[in-house]
Design a protein around this motif. Structure first.
Motif, PDB file in Angstrom:
ATOM      1  N   HIS A  35       0.755  -1.155   0.130  1.00  0.00           N
ATOM      2  CA  HIS A  35       0.041  -0.144   0.016  1.00  0.00           C
ATOM      3  C   HIS A  35       0.803   1.168  -0.076  1.00  0.00           C
ATOM      4  O   HIS A  35       0.392   2.214  -0.911  1.00  0.00           O
ATOM      5  N   VAL A  75      -6.301   0.819  -4.878  1.00  0.00           N
ATOM      6  CA  VAL A  75      -5.724   1.817  -3.525  1.00  0.00           C
ATOM      7  C   VAL A  75      -7.049   2.924  -3.699  1.00  0.00           C
ATOM      8  O   VAL A  75      -6.950   3.743  -4.838  1.00  0.00           O
ATOM      9  N   PHE A  80      -6.892   0.271   0.804  1.00  0.00           N
ATOM     10  CA  PHE A  80      -6.605  -0.590  -0.185  1.00  0.00           C
ATOM     11  C   PHE A  80      -7.510  -2.031  -0.159  1.00  0.00           C
ATOM     12  O   PHE A  80      -8.006  -2.420   0.763  1.00  0.00           O
TER      13      PHE A  80
END
Length: 299
Positions: A35, A75, A80
């Motif tokens: 992420h 995302v 996410f």
């Protein structure tokens, strides 16, 4: 306001963050590694919209506690979703960081149902027989979706590098041979996308029988770029903004092939340019995610 850290509690930076938060009485925010990779690119390009992303690197702890490294993500700011991943490869314990690509190649042979070839191919390496027995038993070990470890496995299978002397050596040698060979067509049927996950075992089956290491390296890169583009296109809508990030994007052959494929498919690709695509950009991504948490930006 908050101390941000990677989910890997063995990471020295994470340990520093935990100590700093305790010392200063500040709240902690754990951010998943991949992420943060995607967020770093969003921060660099000053983009806020939801994106689909390929995060490709060697190691990152997933929010399920397993080892990630080949991830298809969506995302949206501080949030996410993991849409898919590379089909996990079963390794012997600690082989995700062993520096011995031949052991990764052995794990691939076992996954291909060719474990009986391990000793013949790698008998010159210490512990080959024990590793073959361990992989065949299915006992212990760990599953990883790491793209970096698949680069190692390819180098090991092609006989390019059995043992590394510095981080990333196997991938660099593999990349150099592919560059020297030049353009080749991707392997027909070299990958399968099943339930959102990317299976590259058909490609590795061909590499295991390849007699020319230089051609094999080029075939690996060409097929990988095609497979990743196909994988991303299976999830992202046409003409979407997409991201490719992570340490494996330091590989210029892979990056170039993926860039060309995604452009041909009509996607707008964002990549790390002013920041490094590897863990050198992680802190920026962590800070960007923390800012979105603090500002209450929601998915």
């Amino acid at each position: 306001a908050v101390v941000v850290h990677d989910l890997d509690t063995e990471n020295p930076a994470t340990r520093l963050a935990l100590a700093m938060a305790a010392q200063r009485g500040l709240p902690l925010l754990g951010v998943q590694h991949h992420h943060a990779h995607v967020a770093a690119v969003l921060a660099e390009h000053h983009r806020e919209e939801p994106v689909y992303a390929l995060a490709l690197d060697g190691y990152g702890k997933g929010d399920d506690g397993t080892v990630w490294g080949g991830e298809l993500l969506r995302v949206d700011g501080a949030y996410f979703a993991r849409l898919g991943h590379l089909v996990p490869l079963r390794l012997a314990e600690n082989d995700h960081e062993s520096g011995q690509p031949w052991r990764l190649a052995a794990a691939v042979l076992q996954a291909l149902g060719r474990g009986h070839e391990i000793v013949r191919r790698f008998g010159s390496q210490s512990g080959a027989s024990a590793l073959a027995e361990h992989l065949a038993s299915g006992y212990g070990g760990l599953n990883t979706t790491s793209m970096g470890r698949l680069l190692d496995a390819a180098a090991g299978l092609l006989g390019i590098c059995f043992v590394t002397h510095y981080r990333g050596q196997a991938g660099l040698l593999l990349e150099g041979l592919a560059e020297r060979q030049g353009e080749v067509a991707p392997l027909t049927g070299g990958w399968v996308i099943d339930n959102g996950n990317l299976d590259l075992l058909p490609l590795f089956s061909a590499l295991a029988d390849e007699q020319n290491a230089q051609h094999g390296a080029a075939l690996f890169h060409a097929t990988l770029a095609a497979a990743l583009s196909d994988w991303l296109a299976s999830a992202a809508p046409p003409q979407a903004t997409v991201i490719a990030c992570g340490g494996c994007l330091q590989n210029q052959v892979l990056g170039r092939g993926l860039r060309n494929r995604l452009a041909d498919a009509g996607f707008l690709l964002l990549e790390a340019r002013r920041i490094p695509p590897n863990d050198g950009g992680i802190s920026l991504g962590q800070a960007w995610i923390a800012q979105h948490h603090l500002l209450g930006v929601s998915a």
